[in-house]
Design a protein around this motif. Structure first.
Motif, PDB file in Angstrom:
ATOM      1  N   LEU A   1      32.633  41.535  36.223  1.00  0.00           N
ATOM      2  CA  LEU A   1      32.317  40.148  36.535  1.00  0.00           C
ATOM      3  C   LEU A   1      31.248  40.069  37.598  1.00  0.00           C
ATOM      4  CD1 LEU A   1      35.486  39.822  35.510  1.00  0.00           C
ATOM      5  CD2 LEU A   1      35.114  37.526  36.383  1.00  0.00           C
TER       6      LEU A   1
ATOM      7  N   ALA B   1      39.152  39.338  40.177  1.00  0.00           N
ATOM      8  CA  ALA B   1      38.137  40.081  39.443  1.00  0.00           C
ATOM      9  C   ALA B   1      38.123  41.548  39.852  1.00  0.00           C
ATOM     10  CB  ALA B   1      36.768  39.453  39.666  1.00  0.00           C
TER      11      ALA B   1
ATOM     12  N   ARG C   1      40.427  43.867  38.104  1.00  0.00           N
ATOM     13  CA  ARG C   1      40.195  44.129  36.681  1.00  0.00           C
ATOM     14  C   ARG C   1      39.015  45.049  36.412  1.00  0.00           C
ATOM     15  NH1 ARG C   1      42.921  41.370  32.969  1.00  0.00           N
ATOM     16  NH2 ARG C   1      41.282  41.725  31.417  1.00  0.00           N
TER      17      ARG C   1
ATOM     18  N   LEU D   1      39.409  35.364  30.245  1.00  0.00           N
ATOM     19  CA  LEU D   1      37.960  35.397  30.253  1.00  0.00           C
ATOM     20  C   LEU D   1      37.412  36.478  29.339  1.00  0.00           C
ATOM     21  CD1 LEU D   1      36.928  34.831  33.978  1.00  0.00           C
ATOM     22  CD2 LEU D   1      37.226  33.163  32.160  1.00  0.00           C
ATOM     23  N   CYS D   2      38.270  37.290  28.791  1.00  0.00           N
ATOM     24  CA  CYS D   2      37.831  38.400  27.942  1.00  0.00           C
ATOM     25  C   CYS D   2      37.505  37.914  26.533  1.00  0.00           C
ATOM     26  CB  CYS D   2      38.893  39.471  27.874  1.00  0.00           C
ATOM     27  SG  CYS D   2      39.310  40.200  29.478  1.00  0.00           S
TER      28      CYS D   2
ATOM     29  N   ILE E   1      41.373  34.868  35.143  1.00  0.00           N
ATOM     30  CA  ILE E   1      40.998  36.281  35.178  1.00  0.00           C
ATOM     31  C   ILE E   1      42.234  37.166  35.071  1.00  0.00           C
ATOM     32  CG2 ILE E   1      39.993  38.097  36.604  1.00  0.00           C
ATOM     33  CD1 ILE E   1      38.127  35.920  37.787  1.00  0.00           C
ATOM     34  N   ARG E   2      43.255  36.856  35.862  1.00  0.00           N
ATOM     35  CA  ARG E   2      44.472  37.684  35.884  1.00  0.00           C
ATOM     36  C   ARG E   2      45.191  37.671  34.538  1.00  0.00           C
ATOM     37  NH1 ARG E   2      44.978  35.399  41.402  1.00  0.00           N
ATOM     38  NH2 ARG E   2      44.488  37.118  42.840  1.00  0.00           N
TER      39      ARG E   2
END
Length: 212
Positions: free
Chosen positions: A3, A103, A106, A211-212, A206-207
């Motif tokens: 990110l 972020a 990840r 967003l993937c 995100i967690r």
């Protein structure tokens, strides 16, 4: 996945001089540089042509504007003056640190920012206390003045992906401006705009892998 985050307007809000030519004039005068009487006109005039999408470094512009009026200034002095003129108080936006922390859990995280002032992005990150705020330092800080290209040009997003060690398709860029930050999607990465995903909600997305 990696990110990257836009800085100004996304992670922080910053005061900017209403009349930047005056701010630069004051910084030059502080360094004993003679400021031409028609400095505003010189500052606001173009003194070099740039290829479309290229960044125009402000310190270079200031040196060229002064030279056009018969005033010589060193590269170092011009750079110091420009940085001093724009180094202003900043406020970390709500949700920024939480989003950075999520972020960082990840994968690689970075900053990808349009900025024509050399050193200002790094100075702003330091002033805002964002370097290390996610529990570790940014893996990359890519600025238009350093890489030579402004968002939305694909080159700056490619440079960001390279700096973060991922292919462009694995880069997710977060920003507030559809025209500039939205260029990530057009370049082959993915763009996430704050109008669609407000910053305070970003960490959870995100967690949860949304967003993937």
């Amino acid at each position: 996945m990696a990110l990257s985050f836009d800085l100004f307007g996304t992670l922080v809000t910053a005061d900017r001089p209403a009349a930047p030519w005056d701010a630069v004039a004051d910084a030059l005068a502080d360094r004993s540089i003679r400021v031409p009487d028609d400095w505003e006109t010189a500052y606001r005039s173009s003194h070099r042509d740039y290829e479309r999408g290229r960044e125009a470094p402000l310190d270079e512009h200031v040196r060229l504007a002064l030279a056009n009026r018969g005033v010589d200034v060193s590269e170092a002095t011009a750079r110091e003056a420009v940085l001093a003129a724009f180094d202003s108080p900043v406020t970390v936006r709500d949700g920024a640190v939480d989003a950075l922390s999520a972020a960082a859990d990840r994968g690689p995280i970075g900053v990808c920012s349009n900025c024509s002032v050399p050193g200002l992005v790094e100075r702003t990150l330091s002033r805002a206390g964002l370097e290390g705020a996610a529990g570790r330092d940014f893996d990359a800080v890519v600025t238009s003045v350093d890489c030579g290209w402004r968002k939305p040009h694909a080159e700056i997003f490619e440079a960001t992906a390279d700096a973060l060690g991922v292919p462009l398709a694995a880069l997710v860029h977060v920003g507030d401006d559809a025209r500039t930050d939205g260029g990530a999607g057009r370049a082959g990465a993915r763009s996430v705009l704050l109008d669609d995903r407000p910053l305070p909600d970003l960490a959870a997305a995100i967690r949860e892998g949304r967003l993937c």
